[in-house]
Scaffold this motif. Structure first.
Motif, PDB file in Angstrom:
ATOM      1  N   UNK A 187       0.821  -1.209   0.000  1.00  0.00           N
ATOM      2  CA  UNK A 187       0.000   0.000   0.000  1.00  0.00           C
ATOM      3  C   UNK A 187       0.854   1.257   0.000  1.00  0.00           C
ATOM      4  N   UNK A 188       1.932   1.241   0.754  1.00  0.00           N
ATOM      5  CA  UNK A 188       2.837   2.389   0.796  1.00  0.00           C
ATOM      6  C   UNK A 188       3.440   2.641  -0.583  1.00  0.00           C
ATOM      7  N   UNK A 189       3.916   1.566  -1.219  1.00  0.00           N
ATOM      8  CA  UNK A 189       4.505   1.713  -2.555  1.00  0.00           C
ATOM      9  C   UNK A 189       3.482   2.235  -3.555  1.00  0.00           C
ATOM     10  N   UNK A 190       2.244   1.778  -3.453  1.00  0.00           N
ATOM     11  CA  UNK A 190       1.190   2.251  -4.338  1.00  0.00           C
ATOM     12  C   UNK A 190       0.912   3.728  -4.097  1.00  0.00           C
ATOM     13  N   UNK A 191       0.890   4.148  -2.837  1.00  0.00           N
ATOM     14  CA  UNK A 191       0.618   5.546  -2.514  1.00  0.00           C
ATOM     15  C   UNK A 191       1.758   6.470  -2.954  1.00  0.00           C
ATOM     16  N   UNK A 192       2.996   6.011  -2.828  1.00  0.00           N
ATOM     17  CA  UNK A 192       4.148   6.854  -3.149  1.00  0.00           C
ATOM     18  C   UNK A 192       4.413   6.895  -4.653  1.00  0.00           C
ATOM     19  N   UNK A 193       4.470   5.724  -5.279  1.00  0.00           N
ATOM     20  CA  UNK A 193       4.837   5.637  -6.693  1.00  0.00           C
ATOM     21  C   UNK A 193       3.643   5.665  -7.634  1.00  0.00           C
ATOM     22  N   UNK A 194       2.481   5.318  -7.124  1.00  0.00           N
ATOM     23  CA  UNK A 194       1.317   5.193  -7.994  1.00  0.00           C
ATOM     24  C   UNK A 194       1.277   3.862  -8.723  1.00  0.00           C
TER      25      UNK A 194
END
Length: 50
Positions: free
Chosen positions: A25-32
């Motif tokens: 989820x963090x990677x999705x929020x940061x990188x899209x």
């Protein structure tokens, strides 16, 4: 005794899976972009309101 071992093992697995999920989820929020192991389509709906 077996119940205690089972409880500890279950707690360890749940903690590990939770960490993996939070990292994705963090990677999705940061990188899209979702990590390779997670499909973008599966993660996009997580940020929509209920």
């Amino acid at each position: 005794m077996v119940a205690i071992v089972w409880l500890l093992l279950t707690a360890a697995v749940v903690t590990a899976v939770s960490g993996i999920y939070r990292t994705a989820l963090y990677r999705l929020a940061v990188d899209g972009r979702a990590p390779v192991a997670f499909a973008d389509a599966n993660c996009r709906g997580l940020f929509r309101g209920a």
